[in-house]
Design an enzyme around this catalytic site. Structure first.
Site, PDB file in Angstrom:
ATOM      1  N   ASP A   4      32.820  46.940  11.131  1.00  0.00           N
ATOM      2  CA  ASP A   4      33.078  45.857  12.067  1.00  0.00           C
ATOM      3  C   ASP A   4      34.191  46.352  12.992  1.00  0.00           C
ATOM      4  O   ASP A   4      34.914  47.293  12.647  1.00  0.00           O
ATOM      5  CB  ASP A   4      33.515  44.608  11.293  1.00  0.00           C
ATOM      6  CG  ASP A   4      34.004  43.518  12.222  1.00  0.00           C
ATOM      7  OD1 ASP A   4      33.267  43.162  13.164  1.00  0.00           O
ATOM      8  OD2 ASP A   4      35.127  43.041  12.029  1.00  0.00           O
ATOM      9  N   ASP A   8      35.934  42.412   7.820  1.00  0.00           N
ATOM     10  CA  ASP A   8      37.014  41.511   7.405  1.00  0.00           C
ATOM     11  C   ASP A   8      36.766  40.049   7.763  1.00  0.00           C
ATOM     12  O   ASP A   8      37.522  39.179   7.340  1.00  0.00           O
ATOM     13  CB  ASP A   8      38.336  41.944   8.050  1.00  0.00           C
ATOM     14  CG  ASP A   8      38.373  41.646   9.539  1.00  0.00           C
ATOM     15  OD1 ASP A   8      37.317  41.775  10.203  1.00  0.00           O
ATOM     16  OD2 ASP A   8      39.445  41.269  10.045  1.00  0.00           O
ATOM     17  N   ASP A  16      31.090  38.874   8.795  1.00  0.00           N
ATOM     18  CA  ASP A  16      30.770  40.122   8.106  1.00  0.00           C
ATOM     19  C   ASP A  16      30.300  39.873   6.674  1.00  0.00           C
ATOM     20  O   ASP A  16      29.794  40.797   6.026  1.00  0.00           O
ATOM     21  CB  ASP A  16      32.003  41.045   8.065  1.00  0.00           C
ATOM     22  CG  ASP A  16      32.485  41.416   9.457  1.00  0.00           C
ATOM     23  OD1 ASP A  16      31.623  41.627  10.322  1.00  0.00           O
ATOM     24  OD2 ASP A  16      33.704  41.465   9.664  1.00  0.00           O
TER      25      ASP A  16
END
Length: 804
Positions: A482, A684, A688
């Site tokens: 991410d 995080d 996600d």
């Protein structure tokens, strides 16, 4: 209220803080009218209101299901653990049972209306093993075993010397009828000196082996029991009739060698549990609670969230909390693995187990005991030790089958050699087969290596939820990241605000616009939302509590505020959200948004009443270690990529910066679809979570959301991406050693059994070989203790670079 009565209007009265109980002349209030002595108390109260404390002793009536962990003793290998587990599972009232050989514990779930703790304890003891309840002091098996080993060693040495003298007499031709009485006397002495060995070291084996044999579930105790006590019984018989060989020294030496192997395993087990015990031992037993009258020292178990705790220089923090008063450096290496001290100020978070180096702090407790970060990490590590990897489960099944197989082979060998050379030869060959086929090395090969690897990972700031995570990480071929909060450095900052209208109107409405946006975003955990809220607070903007709030993953948020002229839903997020909700956008806002995107900023749109009212630009910087991490992973042969919900233009900019493919404007479902077999995901945020759960292995940053941490297989407590290539190296090294150990154990058993059945291996040499095999496997596994930690590895690289 803090004002006195009307007769003394200028005199203030002392008011007690509704959280910590201290009195204050300058109270602060929240929206509910609760009074607090400082901003930290007010913030902690808000946190506790969002996550109410659950009593640890809360009992659920559903099914009357209870759980107990028994501490076990006397288990010699994984087949022993399998025996206890299978018998517990078949016990009436037991819902489930997991027995760990390395931990020497049994985790039992049972129906309290059918059975109880003590009945389960008796059940285990009936199998020949020791068992103690959590409220009982466990017997120090290690100290007791070592004492018995020393005494047994003296007696074994006596038997070997006497036996060696008798054998030398025969070989050198010194045997005469006149000295036969002396030989008989020494043979009786061997019998006498072998009895303490059989009682101290052999009796526990006999008890456990006989109990397992009666239940038709033979294990390693059964093998040793049959072999050694058969040799002892044959020796007594030959001594009484005055005919045949004596094997007292063989029997005692076998038990002694097996006991040495057991002692070495106990030391290895002790080392493998360091990760959990290291955390729990560092949380102080006592804490200093601040009160109006005077400070008082209490047990940590008496602390409650909201209490104010004083921590002096050199002391460890007993709770997680927010600093109310104080400033100084804190050593957080216990949790993060980062040796560099961190400076903390009022309002910062601190965690239990970390060390106050030079400050004097008053901390408002947000979590105590098992709820602290150290407690949660300890729980995760404990769960990881119980969660067997697929490889461990396969080895457990193989070990369970090897014991009856060894008995069958020994029986076949005995029958063959009995028909060829008689009873004594057949018995000695069968004894050799029993000893060489012992599955001890096979049972140690996998779990010990993986557990020591968990400990190394924890020391470098990475918590693995299971040993299976190491196995899966070693197979990963692709790693996806991410972007926001993972590759970029938090916190983000608001770089600009643009609202619809002319310049004068903008100046008058800027703070009002910021108040509306920040008030709605205050309910979100997204890094962009936190940056907007922090910007509002820094500009002294008062926030309003929303009447409704909903997060829309990968799109934004929607909420409503109790403002009389603004009762419509307020949408905040991406351009896709504005379009989906049918909000029109002016040319000025579109042009400004495109200009900010070209500059590399993230644009957050906000609108209501059918149109986009304004936009905010947020800037983020790449993490200092991001490029180094990408290079290290590429050197290890990984295919890398970035999956982000940001606009395509922002994705293109990051692709240039990182030099790896970036897939932008992705929804959570689209992120999941990009993951292929043997892929890892690092993230995080809430969006996600699905990708972290769906990946072969998920890695979550510790500052991320609860959803991300829960979905991940690995939690990176240390806020440093360099942990990832280090973890890859750790997983590959640990699996290499597991394969080496398994290969050795299998080859050793195949060759050893063949030699023993051919009559080419004496029982004493079989015992030596069994112990040597366990030592090899244990030593090879213990090398994981020397695997360099992250900081040690970085310092070595710096030394090499400076040398060049």
């Amino acid at each position: 209220m803090n004002l006195a009565s009307a007769s003394t209007p200028n005199v203030k009265t002392l008011t007690a803080c509704s959280l910590c109980g201290l009195t204050t002349l300058h109270p602060l209030c929240n929206d509910n009218g609760d009074v607090f002595c400082c901003p930290s108390c007010r913030e902690v109260a808000a946190l506790l209101a969002e996550s109410p404390t659950v009593e640890q002793n809360q009992v659920t009536a559903e099914g009357r299901s209870e759980e107990v962990i028994l501490s076990l003793g006397g288990m010699w290998c994984s087949s022993c653990a399998w025996l206890v587990s299978e018998n517990l599972k078949r016990t009436k009232g037991v819902v489930g049972a997991e027995v760990s050989f390395i931990q020497q514990q049994a985790n039992i779930t049972f129906d309290s209306t059918i059975t109880n703790h003590r009945s389960l304890k008796k059940r285990v003891r009936s199998l020949g093993y020791q068992a103690t309840l959590p409220n009982e002091k466990p017997r120090d098996e290690e100290e007791s075993f070592f004492t018995r080993l020393l005494i047994g060693g003296v007696m074994v040495l006596h038997d070997m010397i006497v036996g060696g003298g008798i054998y030398a007499r025969e070989l050198m031709g010194w045997a005469t009828p006149e000295t036969a009485w002396l030989v008989h006397f020494f043979q009786i002495m061997m019998l006498v000196s072998s009895l303490p060995v059989l009682i101290l070291l052999g009796l526990p084996i006999l008890r456990a082996g006989f109990a397992s044999l009666l239940r038709g579930q033979p294990n390693i105790h059964t093998l040793i029991m049959i072999g050694t006590f058969s040799a002892f019984g044959l020796s007594v018989r030959n001594l009484m009739i005055g005919h045949g060989g004596l094997y007292f020294d063989t029997a005692t030496m076998l038990i002694f060698l097996v006991s040495i192997g057991r002692w070495l395993e106990m030391q290895a087990h002790k080392s493998s549990n360091k990760a959990v015990s290291r955390l729990l031992e560092q949380i102080p037993d006592k804490a200093t609670v601040v009160t109006d009258a005077q400070d008082r020292i209490v047990n940590v178990s008496e602390l409650k969230p909201g209490m104010r705790v004083r921590v002096r220089p050199g002391e460890r923090f007993p709770v997680d909390g927010l600093i109310a008063i104080g400033e100084g450096d804190v050593d957080e290496s216990l949790l993060t693995g980062e040796p560099k001290p961190v400076t903390h100020h009022e309002g910062d978070k601190v965690q239990a187990g970390t060390i106050n180096l030079d400050g004097s702090f008053e901390v408002i407790a947000t979590a105590v005991g098992a709820s602290t970060m150290a407690g949660q990490i300890g729980r995760l590590l404990h769960e990881a030790l119980w969660a067997r990897s697929p490889l461990e489960r396969m080895v457990d099944k193989l070990s369970a089958w090897m014991t009856p197989l060894a008995l069958a082979l020994a029986t076949i060998a005995f029958l063959i050699w009995y028909s060829i050379a008689g009873l004594e030869t057949g018995l000695m060959v069968a004894l050799s087969v029993l000893l060489i086929a012992c599955p001890c090395a096979l049972g140690l090969a996998t779990p010990l290596t993986l557990w020591l690897s968990l400990e190394r990972a924890a020391a470098s700031g990475a918590i693995l939820r299971s040993t299976g995570a190491l196995e899966r990480l070693a197979k990963v071929e692709r790693i996806f990241f991410d972007k926001t909060g993972t590759l970029s450095q938090l916190p983000m900052k608001v770089q600009g605000i643009f609202i619809e209208g002319n310049g004068a109107k903008k100046a008058g409405c800027r703070n009002k616009f910021l108040q509306i946006i920040a008030s709605v975003e205050d309910g979100s955990e997204h890094p962009l939302a936190k940056a907007i809220v922090e910007h509002a607070k820094a500009n002294q903007v008062e926030l309003i509590k929303p009447t409704s709030f909903k997060a829309l993953p990968a799109l934004g948020v929607v909420g409503q505020l109790p403002i009389s002229n603004l009762q419509l839903p307020i949408h905040i997020g991406s351009a896709r959200l504005m379009s989906a909700e049918g909000l029109s956008m002016s040319t000025d806002i579109s042009q400004q948004a495109e200009a900010w995107k070209e500059a590399g900023h993230i644009v957050v749109y906000a609108g209501w009443d059918g149109q986009v009212t304004g936009i905010l630009a947020l800037g983020e910087n790449i993490r200092a270690e991001a490029n180094e991490t990408v290079q290290q992973l590429q050197l290890r042969g990984f295919e890398l990529g970035v999956l982000t919900g940001d606009e395509a233009s922002a994705g293109a900019r990051w692709q240039k910066v990182l030099g790896i493919p970036v897939s932008a404007a992705l929804s959570p479902d689209e992120k999941m679809k990009r993951l292929s077999e043997n892929s890892a995901m690092v993230g995080d945020g809430i969006n996600d979570g699905p990708a972290l759960a769906a990946a072969t292995i998920g890695l979550a940053m510790n500052h991320g959301t609860d959803v991300a941490r829960t979905a991940a297989d690995i939690v990176l407590v240390r806020d440093d991406l360099r942990v990832i290539p280090w973890l890859v190296d750790l997983s590959r090294e640990s699996m290499k050693r597991v394969k080496q150990n398994l290969g050795w154990a299998v080859i050793y058993n195949l060759l050893g059994v063949g030699l023993a059945m051919a009559g080419l291996l004496q029982p004493v040499f079989s015992a030596f070989a069994m112990v040597a095999s366990s030592i090899f496997v244990t030593t090879n596994a213990m090398k994981m203790n020397k695997f360099p930690l992250l900081d040690e590895e970085n310092s070595e690289q710096l030394s090499v670079n400076s040398g060049q």
